[in-house]
Design an enzyme around this catalytic site. Sequence first.
Site: not given
Length: 302
Positions: A105, A108, A258-259
């Site tokens: 994973h 940033v 968010g999506r």
Amino acid sequence: MDSEAVKDYLLGLQDEICRQLAEEDGERDFITDQWERPGGGGGRSRVLSDGGVFEKAGVNFSHVRGEGLPPSASASRPELAGRSFQAMGVSLVIHPRNPRVPTSHANVRFFVAEKPGEPPVWWFGGGYDLTPYYGYREDCVHWHRVARDACAPFGEAVYPRYKQWCDEYFHLPHRHEPRGVGGLFFDDLNEWGFERCFDFLRAVGDSYLPAYRPIVQRRRDEPWGERERQFQLYRRGRYVEFNLVYDRGTLFGLQSQGRTEAILMSLPPLVRWEYDYHPEPGSAEAELTDYYLRDRDWLRED
């Protein structure tokens, strides 16, 4: 403060990571899905599925805006209440096919909160961590050596600090174990000024592929069978538990509307849970929790 420069870097980072991972896989490429967020902003999701090396690889860029912060962001920072915000970042999770190849994973991100008449509040965050199913000292040492070298130009104390933060953050309290063998984690970084903080973000982002790809190349062709596959699926359950219960990015994404498909692309395609499972003592499966899933100074293992 140049948020457009940060955005340009993040988009380029997404491009390069997808290019190299598709090259490594050799059978599948990433599909691209552009999306818009009703409350402002959007993103570019890229997913590789059912590849030769990667069972699922998701690399997501998002840039969302809003007039108010979700509870996951403002609860610990009450001074941000009433500010508009924008958040941008690249987040990825790689789930390999071969159980000998670890999941990885990386993330940033850049965050700005603004209010008329007051200076903006901004910070950078991110890092990366490694989640093996079968442990190899060589891989753990390499991963942490690359992380240390990325931090080195910014001071000797940076790697130990962010390595410890990673160990503390990627931890499952209800299981009393870390998610993996750690790496780097940092947040709220603004103490060095914008340019130097941005330089650090780039150092971390640019070091992800040199940290992960050599491990993939070492392990991708090692033999495995049904026993290793079932253990991989079982251990993936820990990954799901952390992401859905504790991960700040998941909570922020869902609470900021968010999506959903992009937020949950980090989840593996297949996973299983088994009641009260205990690996056979002395086995490679037992070694994972007995030795590798410990908060170790891996550079001392070199």
